[in-house]
Enzyme design. Sequence first.
Site, mmCIF file in Angstrom:
data_model
loop_
_atom_site.group_PDB
_atom_site.id
_atom_site.type_symbol
_atom_site.label_atom_id
_atom_site.label_comp_id
_atom_site.label_asym_id
_atom_site.label_seq_id
_atom_site.Cartn_x
_atom_site.Cartn_y
_atom_site.Cartn_z
ATOM 1 C CE LYS A 56 44.271 38.340 70.822
ATOM 2 N NZ LYS A 56 44.534 38.033 72.250
ATOM 3 C CB ALA A 77 39.525 35.611 75.459
ATOM 4 C CG ASP A 78 43.450 41.063 74.345
ATOM 5 O OD1 ASP A 78 44.454 40.501 73.864
ATOM 6 O OD2 ASP A 78 43.501 42.141 74.962
ATOM 7 C CB THR A 79 43.745 39.132 79.632
ATOM 8 O OG1 THR A 79 42.796 38.065 79.597
ATOM 9 C CG2 THR A 79 43.855 39.658 81.059
ATOM 10 C CB SER A 114 37.094 41.634 75.795
ATOM 11 O OG SER A 114 36.986 42.885 76.446
#
Length: 198
Positions: A56, A77-79, A114
């Site tokens: 991303k 960010a990624d969850t 992250s």
Amino acid sequence: MSTQDTRIYLASGSPRRREILEQLGLHLERIHADIDETVRPGEDAVAYTERLAREKAEAGWKVVASCGLPERPLLAADTTVTQDGEIFGKPENADDARRMLRAFSGRSHQAITSVAVRQGDRLSVKTSVTEVFFKPLSEAEIERYIDSGEPFDKAGGYGIQGRAGVFVERINGSFTGVMGLPVHETALLLAEFGFDLP
């Protein structure tokens, strides 16, 4: 910090991430960056979440560069939610949300976020892993929550900062990480790029 230093690009459409960053005093410019979020064979939840945050950030940086925008840090960010090695993304429909909430009922799972920051050729990533313990959920509670419409744009089918907060007995880790942006790790990352928070 002068107003000039507080501007960053945000490669995320999440209102929760925007809110957390604005509370830290940052001024955000949204950058739209689409990537393929398919899990690769054999990829565990941490590797998956870190790869998506990195991709991303890279996709967002391409937009910044191609539009000739001023160079400043870009945050992505990624969850992901995981339990027993299974990755739980955003539910596809009510049945999928039901399946997720039943899996978490009376048990713990991990919420992994992250965060990646990119500026020029520099890219740094940090990850927060939080253990979340749900109380046992009745079918009526699950149905009421699904009827609220809240599960559908959230990894694991719930948002800790919303109505599902009543399901959470305790957490071991970062509350803001479960929300989608761990403040501690985010501040450490931004410090690498010259930001002193708060």
